[in-house]
Design a protein around this motif. Structure first.
Motif, short mmCIF file in Angstrom:
data_model
loop_
_atom_site.label_atom_id
_atom_site.label_comp_id
_atom_site.label_asym_id
_atom_site.label_seq_id
_atom_site.Cartn_x
_atom_site.Cartn_y
_atom_site.Cartn_z
N LEU A 3 35.93 31.84 26.66
CA LEU A 3 34.63 31.96 26.04
C LEU A 3 34.80 32.72 24.73
N PRO A 4 34.78 32.07 23.58
CA PRO A 4 35.05 32.72 22.30
C PRO A 4 34.15 33.91 22.03
N VAL A 5 32.90 33.85 22.48
CA VAL A 5 31.97 34.95 22.21
C VAL A 5 32.45 36.24 22.85
N LEU A 6 33.20 36.09 23.97
CA LEU A 6 33.65 37.27 24.70
C LEU A 6 35.09 37.64 24.38
N THR A 77 39.05 35.77 28.12
CA THR A 77 38.58 35.55 29.48
C THR A 77 39.43 34.60 30.29
N GLU A 78 40.33 33.85 29.66
CA GLU A 78 41.09 32.85 30.41
C GLU A 78 42.15 33.54 31.27
N VAL A 153 48.27 24.68 47.34
CA VAL A 153 47.26 23.79 46.77
C VAL A 153 45.91 24.11 47.40
N PHE A 154 44.92 24.32 46.55
CA PHE A 154 43.56 24.59 47.01
C PHE A 154 42.74 23.30 46.87
N HIS A 155 42.21 22.83 47.98
CA HIS A 155 41.38 21.64 48.00
C HIS A 155 39.92 22.08 48.06
N LEU A 156 39.15 21.70 47.06
CA LEU A 156 37.75 22.13 46.97
C LEU A 156 36.81 21.04 47.48
N LYS A 157 35.70 21.48 48.05
CA LYS A 157 34.68 20.54 48.51
C LYS A 157 33.96 19.87 47.35
N LYS A 158 33.81 20.64 46.27
CA LYS A 158 33.09 20.17 45.10
C LYS A 158 33.86 20.63 43.85
N PRO A 159 33.64 19.98 42.72
CA PRO A 159 34.27 20.45 41.48
C PRO A 159 33.86 21.89 41.17
N ASP A 160 34.81 22.68 40.70
CA ASP A 160 34.50 24.07 40.36
C ASP A 160 35.44 24.56 39.27
N ALA A 161 34.99 24.46 38.03
CA ALA A 161 35.80 24.91 36.90
C ALA A 161 35.97 26.42 36.87
N THR A 162 35.17 27.15 37.65
CA THR A 162 35.30 28.61 37.68
C THR A 162 36.27 29.08 38.76
N PHE A 163 36.88 28.18 39.49
CA PHE A 163 37.75 28.59 40.60
C PHE A 163 38.89 29.50 40.16
N PRO A 164 39.56 29.24 39.02
CA PRO A 164 40.61 30.18 38.59
C PRO A 164 40.10 31.60 38.41
N TYR A 165 38.86 31.75 37.92
CA TYR A 165 38.28 33.09 37.80
C TYR A 165 38.19 33.76 39.17
N LYS A 166 37.77 33.01 40.16
CA LYS A 166 37.58 33.57 41.50
C LYS A 166 38.92 34.02 42.09
N LEU A 167 39.97 33.25 41.76
CA LEU A 167 41.30 33.63 42.24
C LEU A 167 41.81 34.90 41.57
N SER A 168 41.19 35.32 40.47
CA SER A 168 41.61 36.53 39.77
C SER A 168 40.98 37.78 40.36
N THR A 169 40.06 37.64 41.30
CA THR A 169 39.36 38.79 41.86
C THR A 169 40.09 39.33 43.09
N PRO A 170 39.87 40.60 43.45
CA PRO A 170 40.46 41.13 44.68
C PRO A 170 40.01 40.42 45.95
N ALA A 171 38.96 39.59 45.87
CA ALA A 171 38.58 38.78 47.02
C ALA A 171 39.70 37.81 47.38
N ALA A 425 30.36 42.26 37.32
CA ALA A 425 30.87 40.89 37.26
C ALA A 425 32.20 40.76 38.00
N ASP A 426 32.29 39.74 38.86
CA ASP A 426 33.58 39.39 39.42
C ASP A 426 34.44 38.75 38.33
N PHE A 427 33.78 37.99 37.46
CA PHE A 427 34.45 37.37 36.31
C PHE A 427 33.39 37.09 35.26
N PRO A 428 33.77 37.04 33.98
CA PRO A 428 32.80 36.96 32.88
C PRO A 428 32.28 35.55 32.62
N ASP A 429 31.39 35.09 33.49
CA ASP A 429 30.77 33.78 33.33
C ASP A 429 29.40 33.85 33.98
#
Length: 527
Positions: A3-6, A77-78, A153-171, A425-429
């Motif tokens: 996100l260039p703004v951030l 943010t990437e 390999v992570f198989h998702l039920k639905k498309p999720d472009a934010t998934f890499p962000y979620k993998l960056s969290t302590p969750a 924020a868990d991630f900046p989105d």
């Protein structure tokens, strides 16, 4: 997904003295003060278990001791690689995400880290599905496939472009499958991770914890110290005195608004204050099944009465800023929806709203808040809220402060009608300020449901890799929330860190989620 703004989100407004060049990995332990408290009890037998911990205090410890496949960078943010050597989507629909682990990864207990540990860790979070935990982040994860020792390999039920962000969290912290129970929470304060530090000791009676450099750590981080000592304080005043006396090196959560001014004036006298933009937000949450707050007119009247400017001025000495949406200012998708709909505080409008719903007597409510988790100013904030609502003659409000250990389970189990909560924020989105609140299995345990947000907007935006293209859809979601008022945003915070002037790296120590990154801290020469 950058996100260039951030891009400059983590850049300091005011940086302490010193730089990376004068830091070293040796020297005395760096002593970090905090008012955070951690209790192992029936609700949370292990405060640092990734399947249950979902607050910035615990994540500050976990981010430094556990490892994730990817992590957020210093700036921008990437996500960057951490335990993984490479990661990426392998299909055009963003439904399959593959990572290759670094070789030679080892947990702090000497056990090897492999793909089955990664799969075990994510599956465990979903299997336990702790009421106050982070499992909602991975609600769209279908299954995790470990291929050999190093491919996952992570198989998702639905498309999720934010998934890499979620993998960056302590969750998504990687835990030892030989140590952690698969279907229940761990117990006690011990933790086993492969992050940059290992937890050597945790002593609640002595108000201390010790973390030392993990000799087994292999990742992309450079440590500028050998050891971190945490000291726990009952209040920010005693923590400030310890900083000024030189008993601690860093003063972190929580710095009160008055102290911001005092510490700013103390600069040049052995102390440096760092101020950074932040994404912390505070809001009121409503129990949508309680007899009073399930009435939309009551929630809407509160939105028409509450004066955020006065909260910021009277409770926080302008160290925060008014917030008119769950999505904070600074994110591209932010929209001032509550202000656009309700404008300035308007007693006459609130009275009309209540009378139109057949409510003519003052509305009786108790506003609950946590007395020991968000800092000393929280009680002041709720006193201001009480004064505003009762001063209108339309409400008969009481306030009640509750300690965090009792507050969190009571709030999420529906025991309060109205309660104050914070969100980091868990991630900046913008997704992370909307989906966790309004998906089916949401963080608050709220029964509020809006089909357009849950079934259309969230899935639609998660298909978009170019995140700038999500602004319109997220703006629509914010307008819906402002009209229905299942939550009421109040203010957005800034980040502060105070340190002795021989401590370096403070300008990088806080990330956008207000998590303190211990590895950035070093000891150099004072001014």
């Amino acid at each position: 997904m950058a996100l260039p703004v951030l891009a400059g989100l983590l850049a300091p407004v005011l940086a302490g003295c010193g730089s990376e060049q004068d830091t070293g990995a040796g020297g005395d332990a760096i002593v970090v003060g905090t008012t955070d408290r951690f209790v192992a009890d029936k609700q949370t037998p292990a405060p640092f278990d990734p399947a249950a911990a979902y607050d910035v205090a615990a994540w500050s410890v976990m981010r430094n001791t556990f490892q994730t496949l990817v992590r957020l960078p210093r700036t921008g943010t990437e996500p960057e690689m951490d335990a993984a050597r490479t990661c990426g989507f392998t299909d055009a629909q963003n439904e399959q995400y593959r990572c290759t682990l670094r070789k030679g990864l080892t947990f702090s207990n000497g056990h090897k880290v492999d793909a089955k540990d990664v799969a075990f860790s994510l599956e465990r979070v979903l299997r336990i599905k702790h009421r106050s935990g982070p499992s909602s982040l991975f609600a769209d994860l279908d299954r995790v496939e470990a291929i050999g020792a190093h491919e996952v390999v992570f198989h998702l039920k639905k498309p999720d472009a934010t998934f890499p962000y979620k993998l960056s969290t302590p969750a998504a912290a990687i835990v030892d499958s030989q140590t952690y129970p698969a279907r229940s929470l761990a117990k006690g304060y011990e933790l086993t991770g492969s992050g940059p530090y290992q937890l050597d000791s945790f002593d609640n009676k002595a108000d201390t914890a010790v973390l030392s450099k993990n000799p087994h750590y292999k990742g992309g981080l450079t440590l500028h110290n050998q050891q971190i000592q945490l000291r726990f304080f009952n209040g920010s005043h005693s923590m400030e005195q310890a900083l000024k006396a030189g008993d601690i090196d860093i003063m972190s959560r929580t710095i009160s608004p008055n102290q911001v001014q005092e510490l700013d004036m103390a600069q040049g006298k052995g102390i440096n204050l760092v101020e950074q933009p932040g994404q912390e937000i505070r809001y009121l949450a409503f129990n949508m099944q309680a007899p009073t707050t399930r009435k939309k007119a009551v929630r809407k009247a509160m939105a028409q009465l509450i004066d955020r400017q006065k909260i910021v001025k009277d409770a926080y000495d302008r160290s925060t800023q008014p917030l008119y949406s769950l999505v904070p200012a600074g994110l591209p998708a932010h929209r001032n929806s509550f202000f656009n709909i309700y404008g300035e505080p308007d007693k006459a409008a609130a009275k009309r709203t209540l009378e139109h719903a057949g409510i003519h007597d003052p509305v009786k409510l108790t506003l609950h808040y946590t007395s020991d988790h968000y800092g000393d100013a929280t009680a002041k904030e709720f006193a201001v809220l009480k004064k505003q609502l009762n001063g209108s003659g339309l409400f008969d409000v009481k306030t009640e402060g509750v300690t965090w250990d009792d507050y969190r389970p009571a709030a999420t189990s529906g025991k309060y009608e109205v309660y104050g909560y914070g969100w980091y924020a868990d991630f900046p989105d913008a997704d992370n300020f909307l989906a966790p609140f309004f998906e089916k299995d949401n963080f608050l345990g709220s029964k509020y449901s809006n089909a357009e947000i849950r079934d259309k907007i969230v899935p639609q935006t998660r298909r978009q890799t170019r995140r700038a293209g999500t602004t319109g859809a997220f703006g629509r979601a914010q307008d819906i929330i402002a009209k229905d008022v299942p939550v009421l945003p109040l203010w957005q915070g800034k980040q502060y860190l105070a340190a002795r002037d021989d401590i370096t790296g403070t300008e990088w120590a806080l990330n956008s989620a207000s998590v303190l990154q211990y590895w950035e801290l070093g000891r150099g020469a004072g001014d």
